[in-house]
Design an enzyme around this catalytic site. Structure first.
Site, PDB file in Angstrom:
ATOM      1  N   LYS A  29       0.826  -1.194   0.000  1.00  0.00           N
ATOM      2  CA  LYS A  29       0.000   0.000   0.000  1.00  0.00           C
ATOM      3  C   LYS A  29       0.870   1.258   0.000  1.00  0.00           C
ATOM      4  CE  LYS A  29      -3.660   0.193   2.881  1.00  0.00           C
ATOM      5  NZ  LYS A  29      -5.005   0.522   2.355  1.00  0.00           N
ATOM      6  N   ARG A 100      -3.237   2.993   8.715  1.00  0.00           N
ATOM      7  CA  ARG A 100      -3.528   1.694   8.102  1.00  0.00           C
ATOM      8  C   ARG A 100      -2.275   0.829   8.050  1.00  0.00           C
ATOM      9  NH1 ARG A 100      -6.662   4.969   4.423  1.00  0.00           N
ATOM     10  NH2 ARG A 100      -8.815   4.254   4.258  1.00  0.00           N
ATOM     11  N   GLY A 109      -8.275  -7.631   4.804  1.00  0.00           N
ATOM     12  CA  GLY A 109      -9.079  -7.840   5.997  1.00  0.00           C
ATOM     13  C   GLY A 109      -8.318  -8.386   7.181  1.00  0.00           C
ATOM     14  N   MET A 111      -5.535  -7.045   8.635  1.00  0.00           N
ATOM     15  CA  MET A 111      -4.906  -6.080   9.520  1.00  0.00           C
ATOM     16  C   MET A 111      -5.916  -4.992   9.878  1.00  0.00           C
ATOM     17  SD  MET A 111      -1.856  -7.258   9.736  1.00  0.00           S
ATOM     18  CE  MET A 111      -1.059  -5.804  10.380  1.00  0.00           C
ATOM     19  N   ARG A 352      -3.596  -1.489  -6.243  1.00  0.00           N
ATOM     20  CA  ARG A 352      -2.748  -2.683  -6.167  1.00  0.00           C
ATOM     21  C   ARG A 352      -3.171  -3.603  -7.288  1.00  0.00           C
ATOM     22  NH1 ARG A 352      -5.553  -4.661  -0.507  1.00  0.00           N
ATOM     23  NH2 ARG A 352      -7.617  -4.962  -1.391  1.00  0.00           N
ATOM     24  N   HIS A 470     -15.856  -8.427   1.575  1.00  0.00           N
ATOM     25  CA  HIS A 470     -14.840  -9.326   2.123  1.00  0.00           C
ATOM     26  C   HIS A 470     -15.011 -10.739   1.567  1.00  0.00           C
ATOM     27  CE1 HIS A 470     -13.366 -12.193   5.221  1.00  0.00           C
ATOM     28  NE2 HIS A 470     -12.324 -11.363   5.209  1.00  0.00           N
ATOM     29  N   ARG A 648       8.272 -48.801 -12.817  1.00  0.00           N
ATOM     30  CA  ARG A 648       8.910 -49.197 -11.560  1.00  0.00           C
ATOM     31  C   ARG A 648       8.611 -50.656 -11.270  1.00  0.00           C
ATOM     32  NH1 ARG A 648       6.889 -46.365  -6.134  1.00  0.00           N
ATOM     33  NH2 ARG A 648       5.085 -47.676  -6.564  1.00  0.00           N
ATOM     34  N   GLU A 775      14.812 -42.611  -3.028  1.00  0.00           N
ATOM     35  CA  GLU A 775      13.718 -42.390  -2.079  1.00  0.00           C
ATOM     36  C   GLU A 775      14.097 -42.686  -0.649  1.00  0.00           C
ATOM     37  OE1 GLU A 775      10.416 -45.023  -3.057  1.00  0.00           O
ATOM     38  OE2 GLU A 775      11.764 -46.357  -4.102  1.00  0.00           O
ATOM     39  N   SER A 794      14.978 -40.956 -10.401  1.00  0.00           N
ATOM     40  CA  SER A 794      13.692 -40.301 -10.189  1.00  0.00           C
ATOM     41  C   SER A 794      13.511 -40.193  -8.682  1.00  0.00           C
ATOM     42  CB  SER A 794      12.571 -41.125 -10.817  1.00  0.00           C
ATOM     43  OG  SER A 794      11.335 -40.507 -10.564  1.00  0.00           O
ATOM     44  N   GLY A 796      11.690 -40.217  -5.497  1.00  0.00           N
ATOM     45  CA  GLY A 796      10.401 -40.604  -4.923  1.00  0.00           C
ATOM     46  C   GLY A 796      10.205 -39.732  -3.694  1.00  0.00           C
ATOM     47  N   THR A 797       9.698 -38.529  -3.930  1.00  0.00           N
ATOM     48  CA  THR A 797       9.706 -37.539  -2.832  1.00  0.00           C
ATOM     49  C   THR A 797       8.748 -37.891  -1.704  1.00  0.00           C
ATOM     50  OG1 THR A 797       8.237 -36.185  -4.184  1.00  0.00           O
ATOM     51  CG2 THR A 797      10.569 -35.608  -4.184  1.00  0.00           C
ATOM     52  N   ASP A 799       8.331 -40.985  -0.236  1.00  0.00           N
ATOM     53  CA  ASP A 799       9.106 -41.783   0.708  1.00  0.00           C
ATOM     54  C   ASP A 799      10.342 -41.043   1.189  1.00  0.00           C
ATOM     55  OD1 ASP A 799       7.262 -43.703   0.591  1.00  0.00           O
ATOM     56  OD2 ASP A 799       8.499 -45.247  -0.342  1.00  0.00           O
ATOM     57  N   CYS A 861       8.919 -38.118  -9.046  1.00  0.00           N
ATOM     58  CA  CYS A 861       7.650 -38.786  -9.320  1.00  0.00           C
ATOM     59  C   CYS A 861       6.813 -38.913  -8.062  1.00  0.00           C
ATOM     60  CB  CYS A 861       7.889 -40.142  -9.970  1.00  0.00           C
ATOM     61  SG  CYS A 861       8.799 -41.276  -8.919  1.00  0.00           S
ATOM     62  N   TYR A 881      12.760 -33.309 -15.496  1.00  0.00           N
ATOM     63  CA  TYR A 881      11.304 -33.310 -15.558  1.00  0.00           C
ATOM     64  C   TYR A 881      10.703 -33.537 -14.181  1.00  0.00           C
ATOM     65  CZ  TYR A 881      11.483 -38.364 -15.048  1.00  0.00           C
ATOM     66  OH  TYR A 881      11.710 -39.611 -14.554  1.00  0.00           O
TER      67      TYR A 881
END
Lengths: 904, 904
Positions: A29, A100, A109, A111, A352, A470, A648, A775, A794, A796-797, A799, A861, A881
């Site tokens: 602001k 403000r 809304g 603050m 804004r 709001h 896999r 993994e 790859s 294995g996020t 695990d 993956c 990828y």
């Protein structure tokens, strides 16, 4: 004064210390007030106290830098000089102020704000005298009292009270003297004086102190309250949801008051330079004659559409239309503005970038590019990736709508279709949603206290307030379906019912709302696919001619040109693969072979294999599975038509495939000609204390190489058959759960041996890759050793997150609530990659892996593949990828393109 | 020839290409043959083919470098020149060769050897003619045939056969012509010629080919067989046990034959320059007149003690005593030598540092320091850390021994006391041990095939062979209790019984053996603590006067001076703490508070706390626990007398404390006045899919801060009481399972708040620390953030191993066997730190932690703390201390000192 000691930035009279690029220091602001001042727009003068002061305030036991007071006084003097008024003047027109908050990112809304600061029993008289309008002066005083009492003095709703205590006083007076629905503006000056008098008593009762009368004391209190509000519950909840760091802090904007409530030649309004719900290039907003801005956004009085301003305040409206044009050209984006007309003169209070729905974002970006205001790369950035999925959300089915019972209609404030049980209170809505119910939150109007309920709800319905209320604002930002201002509906909070005409619906009844048309229906309505799904997946020609569809295809095309990170999909069937390809997936990043094990009667062969006592028996069962698996892979290769598929090998522990109840075990035993005890014993043998860390992944195939041999044979036989049929194939065999290079070595030997064998048997030859899933942390730490043999990684996020954090996703429910409350996880680590922990390991693995094999192909993956923040992180690591579920492919593509554009 | 192309190193006639420091290239045997040659000892000439050739052989499909043949021929020529004989000479004395393996580290009995190479039907005649001893020549030929047939041609025992096929031929002839017990040396020349003739038939039958007659072909075959033996099963098992990398490879030593079997003026022997069983400074060994060295070590004929040589071969013995002195002075260590006397002339065939028992190592190191041969730091290195615990092993209880029935006695070859069920075969011994039985392996004699059984057994008993036999050698190296040469015992493999006098024991019966005295007892005998435990822990004055005790104390004193890494103990009770301090622990590294939860009736309060529905109920139950915990900590602080104690707050998941059976649940419900269903429901609620990754560690205290508050109060109240009693305290409160800095922040706030409160209440003040356990990978990766607040780290390497590898220790049994077979884990990662994976994280955590807090105290408290290799690793990381179980403290201290000395 050294720059680092500058805590106050002035603006006014065409000049400003700051500018639009200084949001970190001045908040959004403050930076925009300075910017608007500099480009010659009519902004009331004022100054911004920097966010640095907020950080100082919290780092130093809620105290201020020593020079701040003097700098604030200088700011006031500057305003006094520009305006020719004096702060606290009890003779002439007194300088009155607004105070403000304003953080780096807009937190609507969240603050608190104080207006008309500087009034007391003396200055109110001076104001009355100077304006010749006693009622106006006292109404300002009443408003100030109410806001200051609430925000600064903490005179707020207590437990058991239904409304704010100041409102209760007003309602009581209205009912005693008139009737409850009379407008504030119809109260006379004596009514208002009485209200102020009663307010004084209320404040004294509630706080034990008199209301402060010294304007400087008032200012100090208000500034402290703004800084204090940075740490209130609403702000914390909001920041947690939007991952805004508490360290940012808020700035405080102190600005000379202008008044939209001095009479019929005054007013206030809020507007968007284009429609933020659907993106149409039309001036979109609302105003109220003889009202302050708060009256417009609070949703208490329903304001008039902005176009009506042409009739009421034609000159100011002309001026406003020019401002609209200047702002869009200057900011090259749709603006969300606040303005006030004081006695016919326009003042800009805020601008804004306008929050918008995904649908609006899509159209606005496409239009702005067409108009030449932005280039296509910027167009990509104008589409918020985390909301893109809204475009794919179902709409109400046309037939279902035709026969549906209409309940009422309101303003379409958040497009889409939502059905759910109605709840009239945020707590109950939240509880019901936590219980798995789909919820519509219905309120007369919403306020920041309703935020948790709004987050929990699928849709929001209000009876008061316009498209800038709001409810509308927050709903658009969250991508919630929303209808507001449905004034035909009466809400009875006590009875927990809503009524329209003769019909009454109680909490828990189903309603359906169409946030695109604004119509409310009875019951649960059937849905139909969105135009984009209809066009892309179902080849619906009508859908393909819609502007939305075409803008979407154009956006995806831009993404394809910009992105450096590829996007693949996790798919276990040909159908899933086909859908993902329609969305632009470049191949399959994860086929979970075991997902096919439960289909048809093949689960019997799987169970026979697990229950086998000898190698020969196990091989016999595996031989039964082979044709099924081969068929599955054949279908997938065909659907991919030459795109690569990462397959896999068997990953889950074997006990997952066995029946757990005695009854099922008896059935199985009968089927396989075994004793039920034998089956039960084997189930017990296979039981594990921590199956997540147990006998699974490549560990299965190291103890039972014959399982891997069957799966690899199925893959290569299917691929060979495809090649013979003229279908190109690129199989990538993925070994799961590798932590030691030797594990990979043993498994890849099997793959290469069987592949060579099958190619010889079938008389064909084709390329393939063997790689691994990273993994467990050890796999990442030994990535150089593993990459010496593996052709791809790859992550294995899922695990990897479980093991790196030592947290079982299945069990975290028991402490996740406490962890969220205590702000321990910056975000749910299973939704967005924990960059500090899991991300460090990914970085180590990528660097080590590529140090020995620079061309190593690396992807992820896990479910994080469809999360925009995680996609950005993968881009920053230089991965090849991400792979995600088919319907997240567009999101991932957009996030990948944005990361590439932002990185340029 | 470039040096890198030099594959053959000559030695002989006082000159050698190599030397003692070249073990990596020449192997231990080759390097020492070169070294002995250089220092003027009588060594038959020969040459060593380097380990590089072995690596080349395996890297290039079992082929050799192109120049190798020429270099070998040069080696032979060199030998021919020194000796004046010709290889393959069928007229004059032919040059005959031994071909032996020799790896960097001695692998006794693992590798294969061929002697008398170069003999055929022609050269045997020449040998007979030149020596005038036809019987000798043919006996050499017979031996060569037998070894070459076995090792090179693979004519070995088939399944179902009880002995080597060549031995069967010999035994058959002996029984047909004489009787089965006649010695080989009593066979006449015709007998031997007939044996050779039958051997030829056997080889032809078994291999389909004639025995090779060309000496060059024989040599090539033997060299190939030695390289091939590097990858045989025995060698692989041995390397796995001793963590010898396969990449080292073996060298091949080709050496001119000398003969101990030319008549009564000849012989062979093996000896240690000091007693390797007890360390006494006495010449210790055995010899056989008219025999080759293999006859001594094979245990077939029981040899005579070395001292007897003075009578039989006085001149050679004198010479040998001089060699003993020269070798000890030169190598500054006890040597294990092999020698042959040919016609009165001494030849040294091998020297190497002698393997010894822990007891012998202790005495030898102390004596060598006293004698000035080595300094005290080298004395530290002479004690093998992984065997030190043998010194603390119990001995048989004196009273039990007095009343025990003696079965027989033999030679004391591995000191200590062992009781177990007897098994007469390695496979059955191994299976029984895997079943949890304590096992004694009883054999006529042992061979490398018995290795698995020896590893599995607590003690080894043989009926033939002396103190240099295979059994004795291996037992000493492994620290197994061993008696050999107990000739009064008859073994019947078929009946699976052993007999002595009138008594017969069958497999599965208990015997007890005292490897220090050589006495065998019936049944299971009671044991008593070793002298060191008796002296240190039980303050037994008699024990304290023993040489063993004093040498031990001196060793620990040296360690104290040398070590840089401190040693603490894991202890949950005052007794454990006291024992560890007696061993020199510098404090407690881990008190597991929950270990006290099961004592007495406090488990009821624990369960009440877990079952509580409200905070108030839970606090009530915790209040009952508080005095117990306070008492425990008071006792520990008192036992420590000012040494620091790291106390971990509650770690395990709560369900571990609840009863699982319905019956126990009903009992508990009755006790607490609850319904059994309530208890059962709570048990079900608390059930977790993966408790290892569940609601435990600091997660418990984040959802239930009152638990941490109680524990911290107990710690600080106990500490404050101690301070008032004049006892110094150094509490270190450890927060478990921290992965996020914010977790630590929240928990340390509780600790500091309660600590301040208690100190104020008690009116005392003392220092303390707050730190954390690093036991999930994320904790290591975020170590900089955590160390910003934490004053110490302690690696919980058990859990860190589970999470880093993604392996549950409780579940790994199902695949650990396959993993060991497949050589996936270099060692059991729960026994010795996985340096590549877990170690990398420890390194990262140490570096990151100290980057923000250089004085950060870092230790480990997993079970790895007592593993010498892990201790060395911790030293190399620069940790401050390791913490291990009390009885492992000396091992850890020794390993820490060795790391420091070796690092200098």
């Amino acid at each position: 004064m050294a720059n680092s000691d500058k805590y106050v930035y002035h603006f006014g009279n065409g000049k400003a210390d700051g500018g639009g690029t200084m949001k970190d220091l001045l908040g959004g602001k403050g930076a925009n007030l300075a910017e608007m001042t500099s480009i010659g727009l009519p902004v009331p003068p004022g100054f911004t106290i920097t966010t640095e002061v907020c950080r100082y305030y919290y780092a130093n036991g809620q105290t201020y830098p020593s020079t701040l007071d003097a700098q604030i006084q200088e700011g006031i003097t500057n305003c006094e000089n520009i305006m020719g008024y004096k702060f606290g003047d009890s003779e002439n027109f007194p300088l009155l102020l607004s105070v403000r908050s304003g953080a780096r990112e807009s937190m609507p809304g969240m603050m608190d704000t104080v207006l008309n600061l500087g009034l007391n029993d003396q200055t109110v008289q001076a104001l009355a005298k100077a304006t010749g309008n006693e009622r106006f002066a006292w109404d300002c005083y009443r408003r100030f009292f109410q806001m200051y009492g609430d925000v600064v003095l903490g005179v707020q709703k207590l437990e058991g009270e239904d409304e704010e205590p100041f409102e209760t006083v007003i309602h009581k007076l209205k009912e005693e003297r008139y009737h409850k629905d009379i407008l504030d503006s119809d109260l006379n000056v004596d009514d208002i004086k009485d209200l102020v008098s009663q307010f004084k008593t209320l404040v004294k009762e509630r706080t034990g102190h008199d209301f402060p009368t010294d304007p400087w004391e008032q200012l100090k209190g208000a500034i402290g309250a703004v800084f204090g509000s940075w740490m209130n519950d609403r702000a914390i909840v909001y920041r947690r949801k939007y991952h805004i760091p508490a360290e940012w802090g808020t700035a405080v904007n102190v600005q000379v008051m202008v008044y939209g409530n001095t009479g019929e030649n005054s007013g206030s309004g809020v507007a968007f330079t284009r429609n933020p719900a659907n993106g149409i290039n039309e001036f979109y907003g609302e105003f109220l004659i003889n009202a302050q801005g708060e009256d417009v956004v609070a949703g208490v009085r329903t304001p008039e559409p902005i176009a009506e301003m042409a009739a009421h305040l034609p000159e100011a409206f002309e001026q406003l239309l020019k401002v609209r044009e200047i702002l869009e050209k200057h900011y090259k984006n749709v603006q969300d503005i606040e303005f006030t007309i004081q006695d016919g003169k326009l003042f800009m209070l805020q601008t804004r970038n306008g929050k918008r729905t995904a649908a609006a974002a899509l159209k606005i970006a496409a239009d702005l590019v067409k108009e030449g205001l932005i280039d296509w790369k910027t167009g990509i950035l104008y589409n918020p990736a985390d909301q893109l999925e809204q475009l794919l959300a179902p709409i109400f089915d046309g037939k279902a709508v035709q026969s549906a019972v209409r309940v009422a209609s309101g303003l379409p404030a958040g497009p889409g279709a939502a059905s759910g049980k109605i709840y009239l209170n945020a707590d109950r809505a939240e509880a019901a949603a936590a219980n798995g119910e789909r919820v519509l939150l219905v309120r007369l109007e919403t306020s920041p206290e309703d935020l948790r309920g709004m987050i929990a709800a699928d849709g929001i319905l209000t009876c008061r307030g316009g498209v800038s209320s709001h409810a509308a604002l927050v709903a658009r930002q969250m991508g919630k379906v929303c209808i507001c201002g449905a004034s035909a509906i009466d809400v009875d909070y006590a009875a927990r019912t809503i009524t329209t005409g003769e019909k009454t619906y109680k909490e828990g009844d189903y309603l359906s709302i169409d946030g695109t048309s604004g119509i409310i229906y009875e019951g649960e309505l059937l849905t139909a696919p969105s135009e984009i799904i209809a066009g892309l997946i179902h080849n619906d020609e009508a859908a393909r001619t819609t502007e939305k569809f075409q803008n979407f295809v154009q956006l995806m095309d831009w993404c394809g040109q910009a992105a450096k990170l590829g996007v693949r999909t996790n798919a276990d069937t040909p159908d899933q693969a086909a859908a993902a390809i329609a969305f632009g997936a470049q191949g399959i990043g994860l086929v979970r072979t075991e997902h096919m094990f439960f289909e048809g009667d093949r689960i019997d062969a799987v169970r026979e294999m697990i229950l086998a006592e000898t190698l020969a028996e196990r091989e016999k069962a595996l031989a039964k599975l082979l044709p099924h698996q081969r068929g599955d892979f054949h279908g997938i290769f065909k659907a991919l038509a030459g795109k690569p598929a990462t397959i896999r090998l068997l990953d889950p522990p074997l006990h997952e495939f066995l029946p757990q109840s005695r009854e099922q075990q008896e059935d199985l035993a009968k089927k396989l000609g075994l004793s039920a005890d034998h089956v039960a014993r084997r189930v017990t043998e296979l039981h594990e204390a921590n199956p997540m860390l147990g006998h699974r992944g490549c560990r299965l195939a190291i103890s039972h190489p014959e399982i891997a041999e069957m799966q690899v044979r199925a893959i290569f036989e299917a691929a060979a058959d495809c090649v013979k049929e003229g279908i190109e194939v690129h199989p990538e065999v993925m070994i799961p759960l590798v932590g030691f290079a030797r594990e990979f070595e043993l498994q890849s030997e099997i793959v290469r041996r069987i592949a060579a064998l099958v190619m010889e048997e079938k008389g064909v030859s084709f390329e393939y890759k063997v790689g691994t899933m990273i993994e467990v942390p050890r796999g990442a730490l030994a990535a150089d050793k593993i990459a010496a043999q593996a052709e791809f990684f790859s992550f294995g996020t899922n695990d990897l997150t479980q093991t790196t954090l030592g947290v079982s996703r299945d069990d975290m429910g028991s402490f996740f609530g406490a962890y969220t409350e205590a702000d321990i996880y910056p975000q749910n680590p299973f939704a967005s990659i924990d960059t500090e922990g899991v991300g460090s390991l990914m970085k180590i693995a990528t660097e080590k892996g590529r140090s020995v094999r620079p061309e190593l192909k690396i992807g992820i993956c896990g479910e994080h593949g469809g999360d925009p923040a995680s996609v950005r992180f993968c881009h920053s690591l230089g991965l090849d990828y991400v792979s995600c579920s088919p319907y997240r492919v567009p999101v991932a593509r957009l996030a990948a393109a944005q990361a590439a554009v932002a990185g340029n």
